[in-house]
Design a protein around this motif. Sequence first.
Motif, PDB file in Angstrom:
ATOM      1  N   TYR A  98       0.839  -1.198   0.000  1.00  0.00           N
ATOM      2  CA  TYR A  98       0.000   0.000   0.000  1.00  0.00           C
ATOM      3  C   TYR A  98       0.869   1.241   0.000  1.00  0.00           C
ATOM      4  CZ  TYR A  98      -3.777  -3.152   1.327  1.00  0.00           C
ATOM      5  OH  TYR A  98      -4.703  -4.173   1.344  1.00  0.00           O
ATOM      6  N   VAL A  99       0.330   2.318  -0.563  1.00  0.00           N
ATOM      7  CA  VAL A  99       0.983   3.619  -0.538  1.00  0.00           C
ATOM      8  C   VAL A  99      -0.094   4.658  -0.268  1.00  0.00           C
ATOM      9  CG1 VAL A  99       2.327   5.323  -1.830  1.00  0.00           C
ATOM     10  CG2 VAL A  99       2.696   2.905  -2.260  1.00  0.00           C
ATOM     11  N   LEU A 100       0.224   5.627   0.576  1.00  0.00           N
ATOM     12  CA  LEU A 100      -0.645   6.771   0.819  1.00  0.00           C
ATOM     13  C   LEU A 100       0.102   7.978   0.292  1.00  0.00           C
ATOM     14  CD1 LEU A 100      -1.648   5.823   4.465  1.00  0.00           C
ATOM     15  CD2 LEU A 100      -2.894   5.305   2.354  1.00  0.00           C
ATOM     16  N   THR A 101      -0.416   8.610  -0.755  1.00  0.00           N
ATOM     17  CA  THR A 101       0.344   9.638  -1.460  1.00  0.00           C
ATOM     18  C   THR A 101      -0.532  10.757  -1.987  1.00  0.00           C
ATOM     19  OG1 THR A 101       1.903   9.999  -3.288  1.00  0.00           O
ATOM     20  CG2 THR A 101       0.192   8.345  -3.632  1.00  0.00           C
ATOM     21  N   ASP A 102       0.102  11.904  -2.174  1.00  0.00           N
ATOM     22  CA  ASP A 102      -0.573  13.021  -2.825  1.00  0.00           C
ATOM     23  C   ASP A 102      -0.134  13.134  -4.290  1.00  0.00           C
ATOM     24  OD1 ASP A 102       2.011  13.869  -2.312  1.00  0.00           O
ATOM     25  OD2 ASP A 102       1.442  15.845  -1.565  1.00  0.00           O
ATOM     26  N   GLN A 103       0.642  12.145  -4.760  1.00  0.00           N
ATOM     27  CA  GLN A 103       1.101  12.112  -6.149  1.00  0.00           C
ATOM     28  C   GLN A 103       0.833  10.735  -6.760  1.00  0.00           C
ATOM     29  OE1 GLN A 103       5.167  13.482  -6.429  1.00  0.00           O
ATOM     30  NE2 GLN A 103       4.795  15.106  -4.960  1.00  0.00           N
ATOM     31  N   PRO A 116      -7.325  -1.150   4.921  1.00  0.00           N
ATOM     32  CA  PRO A 116      -7.260  -1.787   6.235  1.00  0.00           C
ATOM     33  C   PRO A 116      -7.250  -0.717   7.332  1.00  0.00           C
ATOM     34  CG  PRO A 116      -5.610  -2.696   4.753  1.00  0.00           C
ATOM     35  CD  PRO A 116      -6.208  -1.518   4.062  1.00  0.00           C
ATOM     36  N   ASP A 117      -7.733  -1.059   8.521  1.00  0.00           N
ATOM     37  CA  ASP A 117      -7.871  -0.090   9.609  1.00  0.00           C
ATOM     38  C   ASP A 117      -6.587   0.685   9.896  1.00  0.00           C
ATOM     39  OD1 ASP A 117     -10.513  -0.731   9.923  1.00  0.00           O
ATOM     40  OD2 ASP A 117     -10.178  -2.136  11.580  1.00  0.00           O
ATOM     41  N   ASP A 177      -6.135   4.853   9.551  1.00  0.00           N
ATOM     42  CA  ASP A 177      -5.622   5.768  10.575  1.00  0.00           C
ATOM     43  C   ASP A 177      -4.412   6.540  10.053  1.00  0.00           C
ATOM     44  OD1 ASP A 177      -7.580   4.730  12.227  1.00  0.00           O
ATOM     45  OD2 ASP A 177      -6.203   3.420  13.335  1.00  0.00           O
ATOM     46  N   ARG A 178      -3.555   5.851   9.352  1.00  0.00           N
ATOM     47  CA  ARG A 178      -2.352   6.485   8.784  1.00  0.00           C
ATOM     48  C   ARG A 178      -2.741   7.514   7.728  1.00  0.00           C
ATOM     49  NH1 ARG A 178       2.422   8.409   8.313  1.00  0.00           N
ATOM     50  NH2 ARG A 178       3.829   7.515   6.804  1.00  0.00           N
TER      51      ARG A 178
END
Length: 196
Positions: free
Chosen positions: A101-106, A124-125, A129-130
């Motif tokens: 998984y990646v959480l990104t603004d790009q 996933p939970d 949260d992240r």
Amino acid sequence: MYVRDAKNRDEAWLLDAIEQLGLDDVAFRSRDYVIAVDEESGDRAGFGRLRLHRGDDEDTENRIELTGIGVLPEWRGRGVGAHVVERLVDTAAADRFETVYVLTDQPEYLTQFGFEEVDTDDLPDALSDRLVEKREFLGGGVVGLQLATDDFEMPDRFREAFKAAEPADAADDTTESPEDFGIDPESATYKYDTGR
């Protein structure tokens, strides 16, 4: 150019580079990072990190997040980031993770490799949260992406660019001024004034 695991001696450089690029360093551990290094000069060009999110109980799976991916400005456009991402995905696969998984603004950068957007409700939970943390740090526009580790695709242009990677010519501005040392030349007094 090659990508290797970070070593303890890389910690100060990593922290400086993370700050320079404005990335978050939540739960920083240098051993979680990989670093792209120029073979000839030994200069570090980019980095990225795998962050493990442990399941709350034995029924909840552990998840792995690619985060803190950064390339120094003089190395951008040379396939460095792509190879950092590839190394992170390969490491996750070797550790038996089927999905990263990646959480990104790009997101447009990562979709080139096969990453697909994940609806916030389907994260996933631990990653939900992240995501809240990342949005607070980076502002709005942060989305979740996922990729099955077997589905990673490296475009040929990144492989070719990486083979011949060299830093952009930085302006050779080696002239230092009093301001570089935090001195205001208008109001400074000097201990050894010669009176000239």
